[in-house]
Design a protein around this motif. Sequence first.
Motif, PDB file in Angstrom:
ATOM      1  N   HIS A 201       0.798  -1.201  -0.031  1.00 14.26           N
ATOM      2  CA  HIS A 201       0.013  -0.294   0.029  1.00 14.26           C
ATOM      3  C   HIS A 201       1.043   1.270   0.078  1.00 14.26           C
ATOM      4  O   HIS A 201       0.411   2.155  -0.592  1.00 14.26           O
ATOM      5  CB  HIS A 201      -0.898   0.010   1.131  1.00 14.26           C
ATOM      6  CG  HIS A 201      -1.649  -1.147   1.418  1.00 14.26           C
ATOM      7  ND1 HIS A 201      -2.947  -1.232   0.161  1.00 14.26           N
ATOM      8  CD2 HIS A 201      -1.974  -2.306   1.852  1.00 14.26           C
ATOM      9  CE1 HIS A 201      -3.729  -2.386   0.085  1.00 14.26           C
ATOM     10  NE2 HIS A 201      -3.193  -3.099   1.520  1.00 14.26           N
ATOM     11  N   GLU A 202       2.150   1.215   0.641  1.00 13.78           N
ATOM     12  CA  GLU A 202       2.827   2.288   0.695  1.00 13.78           C
ATOM     13  C   GLU A 202       3.287   2.702  -0.749  1.00 13.78           C
ATOM     14  O   GLU A 202       3.298   4.039  -1.246  1.00 13.78           O
ATOM     15  CB  GLU A 202       4.098   2.237   1.540  1.00 13.78           C
ATOM     16  CG  GLU A 202       4.918   3.457   1.687  1.00 13.78           C
ATOM     17  CD  GLU A 202       6.130   3.144   2.596  1.00 13.78           C
ATOM     18  OE1 GLU A 202       7.011   3.891   2.605  1.00 13.78           O
ATOM     19  OE2 GLU A 202       6.253   2.051   3.361  1.00 13.78           O
ATOM     20  N   LYS A 203       3.847   1.812  -1.500  1.00 15.21           N
ATOM     21  CA  LYS A 203       4.299   2.105  -2.953  1.00 15.21           C
ATOM     22  C   LYS A 203       3.092   2.238  -3.940  1.00 15.21           C
ATOM     23  O   LYS A 203       3.325   3.115  -4.783  1.00 15.21           O
ATOM     24  CB  LYS A 203       4.931   0.540  -3.333  1.00 15.21           C
ATOM     25  CG  LYS A 203       6.163   0.414  -2.574  1.00 15.21           C
ATOM     26  CD  LYS A 203       7.019  -0.818  -3.362  1.00 15.21           C
ATOM     27  CE  LYS A 203       8.283  -1.009  -2.828  1.00 15.21           C
ATOM     28  NZ  LYS A 203       9.275  -2.188  -3.484  1.00 15.21           N
ATOM     29  N   ILE A 204       1.975   1.697  -3.648  1.00 13.80           N
ATOM     30  CA  ILE A 204       0.841   1.944  -4.225  1.00 13.80           C
ATOM     31  C   ILE A 204       0.322   3.588  -4.093  1.00 13.80           C
ATOM     32  O   ILE A 204       0.303   4.285  -5.330  1.00 13.80           O
ATOM     33  CB  ILE A 204      -0.497   1.262  -3.834  1.00 13.80           C
ATOM     34  CG1 ILE A 204      -0.046  -0.378  -4.486  1.00 13.80           C
ATOM     35  CG2 ILE A 204      -1.730   1.881  -4.690  1.00 13.80           C
ATOM     36  CD1 ILE A 204      -1.276  -1.202  -3.904  1.00 13.80           C
ATOM     37  N   GLU A 205       0.440   4.001  -2.881  1.00 16.56           N
ATOM     38  CA  GLU A 205       0.068   5.502  -2.569  1.00 16.56           C
ATOM     39  C   GLU A 205       1.228   6.416  -3.317  1.00 16.56           C
ATOM     40  O   GLU A 205       0.729   7.459  -3.850  1.00 16.56           O
ATOM     41  CB  GLU A 205      -0.090   5.963  -1.203  1.00 16.56           C
ATOM     42  CG  GLU A 205      -1.054   5.088  -0.571  1.00 16.56           C
ATOM     43  CD  GLU A 205      -2.514   5.797  -1.255  1.00 16.56           C
ATOM     44  OE1 GLU A 205      -2.737   7.005  -1.521  1.00 16.56           O
ATOM     45  OE2 GLU A 205      -3.400   4.968  -1.540  1.00 16.56           O
ATOM     46  N   GLN A 206       2.365   6.150  -3.365  1.00 19.37           N
ATOM     47  CA  GLN A 206       3.378   6.731  -4.064  1.00 19.37           C
ATOM     48  C   GLN A 206       3.283   6.699  -5.519  1.00 19.37           C
ATOM     49  O   GLN A 206       3.406   7.858  -6.172  1.00 19.37           O
ATOM     50  CB  GLN A 206       5.018   5.905  -3.627  1.00 19.37           C
ATOM     51  CG  GLN A 206       5.445   6.412  -2.120  1.00 19.37           C
ATOM     52  CD  GLN A 206       6.718   5.704  -1.764  1.00 19.37           C
ATOM     53  OE1 GLN A 206       6.977   4.847  -2.757  1.00 19.37           O
ATOM     54  NE2 GLN A 206       7.249   5.978  -0.789  1.00 19.37           N
ATOM     55  N   TRP A 207       2.856   5.395  -6.020  1.00 20.60           N
ATOM     56  CA  TRP A 207       2.861   5.683  -7.364  1.00 20.60           C
ATOM     57  C   TRP A 207       1.567   6.483  -7.830  1.00 20.60           C
ATOM     58  O   TRP A 207       1.699   7.177  -9.006  1.00 20.60           O
ATOM     59  CB  TRP A 207       2.369   4.158  -7.885  1.00 20.60           C
ATOM     60  CG  TRP A 207       2.005   4.035  -9.383  1.00 20.60           C
ATOM     61  CD1 TRP A 207       2.816   3.827 -10.445  1.00 20.60           C
ATOM     62  CD2 TRP A 207       0.779   4.026  -9.974  1.00 20.60           C
ATOM     63  NE1 TRP A 207       2.317   3.532 -11.454  1.00 20.60           N
ATOM     64  CE2 TRP A 207       0.904   4.076 -11.378  1.00 20.60           C
ATOM     65  CE3 TRP A 207      -0.576   4.207  -9.586  1.00 20.60           C
ATOM     66  CZ2 TRP A 207      -0.042   3.887 -12.230  1.00 20.60           C
ATOM     67  CZ3 TRP A 207      -1.657   4.366 -10.294  1.00 20.60           C
ATOM     68  CH2 TRP A 207      -1.239   4.140 -11.709  1.00 20.60           C
ATOM     69  N   ARG A 208       0.498   6.411  -7.124  1.00 17.18           N
ATOM     70  CA  ARG A 208      -0.744   7.165  -7.403  1.00 17.18           C
ATOM     71  C   ARG A 208      -0.291   8.924  -7.132  1.00 17.18           C
ATOM     72  O   ARG A 208      -0.952   9.665  -8.035  1.00 17.18           O
ATOM     73  CB  ARG A 208      -1.622   6.906  -6.562  1.00 17.18           C
ATOM     74  CG  ARG A 208      -2.435   5.395  -6.782  1.00 17.18           C
ATOM     75  CD  ARG A 208      -3.539   5.165  -5.536  1.00 17.18           C
ATOM     76  NE  ARG A 208      -4.120   4.123  -6.006  1.00 17.18           N
ATOM     77  CZ  ARG A 208      -5.060   3.506  -5.262  1.00 17.18           C
ATOM     78  NH1 ARG A 208      -5.234   3.817  -4.024  1.00 17.18           N
ATOM     79  NH2 ARG A 208      -5.651   2.421  -5.600  1.00 17.18           N
ATOM     80  N   SER A 209       0.250   8.949  -6.251  1.00 22.63           N
ATOM     81  CA  SER A 209       0.890  10.571  -6.131  1.00 22.63           C
ATOM     82  C   SER A 209       1.752  10.948  -7.255  1.00 22.63           C
ATOM     83  O   SER A 209       1.476  12.381  -7.866  1.00 22.63           O
ATOM     84  CB  SER A 209       1.625  10.769  -4.577  1.00 22.63           C
ATOM     85  OG  SER A 209       0.904  10.472  -3.652  1.00 22.63           O
ATOM     86  N   LYS A 210       2.513  10.172  -7.505  1.00 23.53           N
ATOM     87  CA  LYS A 210       3.573  10.587  -8.869  1.00 23.53           C
ATOM     88  C   LYS A 210       2.578  10.635  -9.970  1.00 23.53           C
ATOM     89  O   LYS A 210       2.894  11.390 -10.864  1.00 23.53           O
ATOM     90  CB  LYS A 210       4.874   9.584  -8.887  1.00 23.53           C
ATOM     91  CG  LYS A 210       5.546   9.927  -9.934  1.00 23.53           C
ATOM     92  CD  LYS A 210       6.728   9.150  -9.961  1.00 23.53           C
ATOM     93  CE  LYS A 210       7.831   9.457 -10.985  1.00 23.53           C
ATOM     94  NZ  LYS A 210       8.924   8.618 -11.270  1.00 23.53           N
ATOM     95  N   GLU A 211       1.593   9.570 -10.165  1.00 19.30           N
ATOM     96  CA  GLU A 211       1.059   9.745 -11.574  1.00 19.30           C
ATOM     97  C   GLU A 211      -0.129  10.706 -11.382  1.00 19.30           C
ATOM     98  O   GLU A 211      -0.255  11.411 -12.806  1.00 19.30           O
ATOM     99  CB  GLU A 211       0.360   8.396 -11.681  1.00 19.30           C
ATOM    100  CG  GLU A 211       1.222   7.221 -11.976  1.00 19.30           C
ATOM    101  CD  GLU A 211       2.122   7.498 -12.925  1.00 19.30           C
ATOM    102  OE1 GLU A 211       1.470   7.701 -14.101  1.00 19.30           O
ATOM    103  OE2 GLU A 211       3.220   7.361 -12.990  1.00 19.30           O
ATOM    104  N   SER A 212      -0.398  11.339 -10.428  1.00 28.55           N
ATOM    105  CA  SER A 212      -1.364  12.392 -10.101  1.00 28.55           C
ATOM    106  C   SER A 212      -0.505  13.622 -10.715  1.00 28.55           C
ATOM    107  O   SER A 212      -1.017  14.529 -11.357  1.00 28.55           O
ATOM    108  CB  SER A 212      -1.966  12.657  -8.903  1.00 28.55           C
ATOM    109  OG  SER A 212      -2.481  13.843  -8.742  1.00 28.55           O
ATOM    110  N   LEU A 213       0.568  13.810 -10.290  1.00 32.14           N
ATOM    111  CA  LEU A 213       1.631  14.798 -10.755  1.00 32.14           C
ATOM    112  C   LEU A 213       2.021  14.764 -12.311  1.00 32.14           C
ATOM    113  O   LEU A 213       1.677  15.933 -12.780  1.00 32.14           O
ATOM    114  CB  LEU A 213       2.955  14.799  -9.666  1.00 32.14           C
ATOM    115  CG  LEU A 213       3.764  15.991  -9.860  1.00 32.14           C
ATOM    116  CD1 LEU A 213       3.393  17.312  -9.578  1.00 32.14           C
ATOM    117  CD2 LEU A 213       5.369  15.476  -9.136  1.00 32.14           C
ATOM    118  N   ARG A 214       2.119  13.707 -12.699  1.00 31.32           N
ATOM    119  CA  ARG A 214       2.452  13.370 -13.963  1.00 31.32           C
ATOM    120  C   ARG A 214       1.471  13.899 -14.834  1.00 31.32           C
ATOM    121  O   ARG A 214       1.590  14.577 -15.927  1.00 31.32           O
ATOM    122  CB  ARG A 214       2.580  11.849 -14.498  1.00 31.32           C
ATOM    123  CG  ARG A 214       3.125  11.805 -15.777  1.00 31.32           C
ATOM    124  CD  ARG A 214       3.311  10.212 -16.210  1.00 31.32           C
ATOM    125  NE  ARG A 214       4.037   9.552 -15.445  1.00 31.32           N
ATOM    126  CZ  ARG A 214       5.350   9.487 -15.249  1.00 31.32           C
ATOM    127  NH1 ARG A 214       5.890   9.997 -16.509  1.00 31.32           N
ATOM    128  NH2 ARG A 214       6.179   8.648 -14.287  1.00 31.32           N
TER     129      ARG A 214
END
Length: 245
Positions: A201-214
Motif C-alpha cells: 500500500h505504501e508503494k501504491i500510494e507513492q505511485w498514485r501521487s506521482k501519477e497524479s503529478l504526471r
Amino acid sequence: MKIDVLTLFPEMFQPVFQTSILKKAAEKEAVQYRVINFRDYSSNKHKTVDDYPYGGGVGMVLKPQPVFDAIEDLTKEETKKPRIILMCPQGETYTQKKAEQFAKEDHLIFICGHYEGYDERIRSHVVTDEISIGDYVLTGGELASMVVIDSVVRLLPGVLGKEASHELDSFSTGLLEHPHYTRPAEYKGYKVPDVLLSGNHEKIEQWRSKESLRRTFERRPDLLDKYELSEQQKIWLKEIENEKN
C-alpha cells in the motif's frame, strides 16, 4: 441544505433531481430542492417577465420585479441571507474550490436567466455570486445551474458512499487525479501496472501521487503554478520532465 432554483422552465429540473446522486441526496434528507417559476411572481396581468432594453438594442431583458419579489418571498423568514447565485457568462469561472465553498452554506438560490440578459439592478442589489461554467454562451442558465448543483450536492456530508470519495477528486487536492484500473489485470495485451497488484500500500500510494503529478504536468501544467510542491514531488517532477526530454 436548501436549494431553490428560479427558472422559466421548471420542467427541465425534474428528471435531473430525480436521478442518481441528486435523488439519493434528497432521500437522505441532505438536501431539499425547490424549483420555482418566477413568472408566477410577475405583477403584470399577462405574466410577462421581460421587456425591451432602454436605449434600444437587440433582444429582451429580464425585468427586476419578478426576481426581486421571488427572492423576497423565499427569504422572508430567514435571518441569514443565503447565497444568491446568478448564472451568467460574465461571471466568475466556476471551480472545485467554489463548489467546496457553496457546500458549506445552508441555503443556495440560483437564478436562471434567458433572453438577452438581466436588468442590472438584479446584479447590483440581489445577487451575491455571479457564476460562469465556461467561456461560451448557453440558451439559458438552467443547464449551467444543474452543473453547479451537482458539484455541490455530492460534497454534502453523507451523500457519497464514503466521506473520502470526493476528497481525492481532480482539483480537490489541487492536482488532477491519478489513473484508475480494475479487473481483469490484462485485457487484449494491455496490463495493469505491477505496483497496483503488489499489495504494497505504501508503494501504491507513492505511485498514485506521482501519477497524479504526471497527469497534471501533461494536461494542466497551469495548475502547478499555484501548487506548493513537497520535496518529494519536486524530485518526481524533475524525473517526469527528464522523461519528456
